[in-house]
Design an enzyme around this catalytic site. Structure first.
Site, PDB file in Angstrom:
ATOM      1  N   TYR A 249       5.158   3.450  -0.506  1.00  0.00           N
ATOM      2  CA  TYR A 249       4.919   4.857  -0.216  1.00  0.00           C
ATOM      3  C   TYR A 249       4.120   5.501  -1.349  1.00  0.00           C
ATOM      4  O   TYR A 249       4.141   5.037  -2.489  1.00  0.00           O
ATOM      5  CB  TYR A 249       6.238   5.615  -0.061  1.00  0.00           C
TER       6      TYR A 249
ATOM      7  N   GLN B  60      10.979  -5.740   8.088  1.00  0.00           N
ATOM      8  CA  GLN B  60       9.806  -5.304   8.851  1.00  0.00           C
ATOM      9  C   GLN B  60      10.115  -5.069  10.329  1.00  0.00           C
ATOM     10  O   GLN B  60       9.631  -4.113  10.932  1.00  0.00           O
ATOM     11  CB  GLN B  60       8.679  -6.328   8.712  1.00  0.00           C
TER      12      GLN B  60
ATOM     13  N   ARG C 248      10.930  -0.927   2.727  1.00  0.00           N
ATOM     14  CA  ARG C 248       9.751  -1.668   3.196  1.00  0.00           C
ATOM     15  C   ARG C 248       9.670  -3.009   2.469  1.00  0.00           C
ATOM     16  O   ARG C 248       8.901  -3.185   1.531  1.00  0.00           O
ATOM     17  CB  ARG C 248       8.493  -0.823   3.005  1.00  0.00           C
TER      18      ARG C 248
ATOM     19  N   SER D 124       7.533   2.848  10.472  1.00  0.00           N
ATOM     20  CA  SER D 124       6.239   2.189  10.693  1.00  0.00           C
ATOM     21  C   SER D 124       5.924   2.102  12.180  1.00  0.00           C
ATOM     22  O   SER D 124       4.786   2.347  12.602  1.00  0.00           O
ATOM     23  CB  SER D 124       6.244   0.787  10.071  1.00  0.00           C
TER      24      SER D 124
ATOM     25  N   ASP E 214      11.777  -1.622  10.822  1.00  0.00           N
ATOM     26  CA  ASP E 214      11.105  -0.466  10.213  1.00  0.00           C
ATOM     27  C   ASP E 214      10.693   0.560  11.273  1.00  0.00           C
ATOM     28  O   ASP E 214       9.581   0.536  11.799  1.00  0.00           O
ATOM     29  CB  ASP E 214       9.889  -0.948   9.419  1.00  0.00           C
TER      30      ASP E 214
END
Length: 412
Positions: free
Chosen positions: A260, A158, A153, A164, A161
Site C-alpha cells: 500500500y 491472495q 497482501r 483487490s 484478498d
C-alpha cells in the site's frame, strides 16, 4: 409458514445428531444486505457447495441473492436452507457472512448487531477504524469479528484478498463511467468527415483499481498516462500501454507493508500537487484512486487545478468514500465546477453484482475454510492472516493497530 417450520426442524435435527456424535455444528448464515444500493451477496451458490462439502451447514435469508442474479432455487440445489425472517437466521447461525457489516453499514448494522448472539462470529467488510459504536457492541456481546479489508497482501492470502477483487471491478467501472460522461469519444477514429483525436486519460494511483482503470481506458482507445508515489509500479503501468509520469519528490520511503501507499506529510502532498497540476490540466479525464488504509484520503486535486482543466473534462474520484482525492468531490454525487464534471461514486462493485458477488464469495469462503480445524475455527495466534483480520474476541478488541487508534483517541 410450513417451509419455515420445516427449515427449523431440519436445523434442529442436524444440531441434535451432531451433538450426539460429540460435534458442535458450524452453521453459516447469510442475510440480505441492508446497505442502501448494495446489490451484492456474500455467498453465491458455488460458495454454498464449497462449504457444504466440508460439513458446514449453510442457511440464507430468502431472496438474499436476487439482486445479484442468484435465485433461491440455485442455492437450494447446492444444499442451502432458508429462513424468511432475518431474526431467525441470526439466531440459527454460529457464523454470519456479510458484504457490508458494522462500520461499513452504519445504519443497518445497528439492527443487525442487535440480532447477534453472544460469542457469535461475524465475517465481512466491517470498516472497524471508522466504527467506534460497533466496537462497543463487539465487546459487550463478546463477538468474534473478522474484518476482511484487513487481509494482508501476502502470497498465501491472495485468494482471500477482498479489497483487490473489488478494486479490480471498481477500476473497470470507473473507466466506463468516465467514458459515458465525457462529451468526447475515447478512441481515435479516421472518418470521411475528419479525424477524431483520442481522449487523454490520467490515472492517479496504480494499485489494483488504478491498473484496471488504465487497462480499460487503454482498451477503449484513449491515450493513457498514470502516476503513483511508488516508483516500483512503473513497469506495471507501462506493460498496460500507459505512460508513467515521473516526479522527483525527494522521498523514497513511499510504500508501506503489504504494497500500500504510505501516508506522507503535508509538505510532500503540497509538492506533489504542484507537479500533478500540469498533467491534470492537460487531461480530458482524471481517475483518482489514492487511498491510505485507516486514514482520510489525501487531497491531490485542488480547486485551482480543476479550473485549469478543459471544459467538459471529467474527474472520477474513487476515494470519495474516505474524503476524496479532489477537494471538490461530493460522495455519491455528480457536480459541475468550472465546466468540469466531478463524480464521487461510493460502491462501484455493486453496479456489477453478479461477478462482484462471485469474486467476494470465493474470497470469503477461502478465508473461512482456511481458519477451520476439526469443524471449528482454530484461533492460532501464529497465523498471520488470523492476526491481521481478527478485530475482537471474548469481549476484547485484539487488533493491534485498532487498539492503538482507540488509545490515541482516548488520550486525545
Amino acid at each position: 409458514m410450513r417451509c419455515i417450520k420445516l427449515n427449523i426442524l431440519i436445523f434442529l435435527y442436524s444440531y441434535i445428531v451432531m451433538c450426539f456424535e460429540g460435534r458442535k455444528p458450524m452453521v453459516v448464515g447469510v442475510p440480505k444486505e441492508s446497505f442502501p444500493g448494495e446489490t451484492r451477496v456474500a455467498l453465491v451458490p458455488s460458495g454454498v457447495q464449497s462449504l457444504v462439502s466440508k460439513g458446514i451447514d449453510v442457511v440464507l435469508e430468502t431472496g438474499c441473492g436476487l439482486t445479484a442474479g442468484y435465485t433461491d432455487e440455485a442455492y437450494r440445489e447446492k444444499g442451502a436452507k432458508f429462513f424468511k425472517v432475518r431474526r431467525d437466521l441470526f439466531q440459527g447461525s454460529s457464523v454470519i457472512l456479510q458484504v457490508r457489516g458494522a462500520g461499513a453499514n452504519p445504519q443497518g448494522s445497528c439492527f443487525d448487531l442487535g440480532l447477534m448472539q453472544k460469542n457469535q462470529i461475524l465475517i465481512g467488510l466491517l470498516d472497524p477504524f471508522y466504527a467506534p459504536h460497533c466496537l462497543h457492541t463487539f465487546v459487550k456481546k463478546k463477538l468474534t469479528a473478522f474484518a476482511l479489508e484487513l487481509i494482508p497482501r501476502i502470497t498465501r492470502a491472495q485468494s482471500m484478498d477482498v479489497l483487490s477483487s473489488m478494486a479490480s471491478i471498481s477500476g473497470y467501472k470507473a473507466a466506463l463511467l468516465a467514458a459515458e460522461i465525457l462529451p468526447k469519444m475515447f478512441p481515435m477514429m479516421m472518418t470521411a468527415a475528419g479525424t477524431i483525436i483520442p481522449a487523454r486519460v490520467f490515472v492517479i494511483g496504480a494499485g489494483v483499481a488504478g491498473l484496471q482503470a488504465i487497462a480499460t481506458a487503454h482498451r477503449l482507445g484513449a491515450v493513457v498516462k498514470a502516476y503513483d508515489v511508488r516508483p516500483a509500479v512503473k513497469d506495471q503501468i507501462t506493460s498496460l500501454g500507459a505512460t508513467f509520469v515521473e516526479m522527483e519528490l525527494g522521498n523514497k520511503d513511499t510504500e508501506a507493508d503489504g504494497g500500500y501507499a504510505r501516508a506522507m506529510n503535508e509538505e510532500f502532498y503540497r509538492k506533489q500537487r504542484e507537479l500533478l497540476s500540469r498533467e491534470v490540466e492537460d487531461a480530458d479525464v482524471v481517475i483518482t484512486t489514492a487511498a491510505v488504509p485507516g486514514k482520510k484520503a489525501p487531497v491531490l486535486i485542488t480547486e485551482e487545478m480543476v479550473k485549469g482543466m478543459p471544459n467538459g473534462a471529467v474527474i472520477v474520484d474513487m476515494a470519495a468514500e474516505h474524503g476524496g482525492n479532489c477537494a471538490l468531490t461530493q460522495p455519491e454525487k455528480e457536480i459541475v465546477f468550472a465546466g468540469v464534471k466531478i463524480v464521487g461514486p461510493l460502491n462501484l462493485p455493486a453496479t456489477v453484482p453478479y461477478h462482484a458477488s462471485q469474486l467476494y464469495s470465493k474470497n470469503i469462503t477461502t478465508f473461512l475454510t482456511s481458519l477451520i480445524r476439526d469443524g471449528n475455527i482454530d484461533f492460532d495466534s501464529d497465523d498471520e492472516i488470523m492476526e491481521a483480520t481478527l478485530v475482537s474476541r471474548d469481549g476484547v478488541i485484539v487488533h493491534k493497530d485498532l487498539k492503538k487508534s482507540i488509545e490515541g483517541k482516548n488520550h486525545g
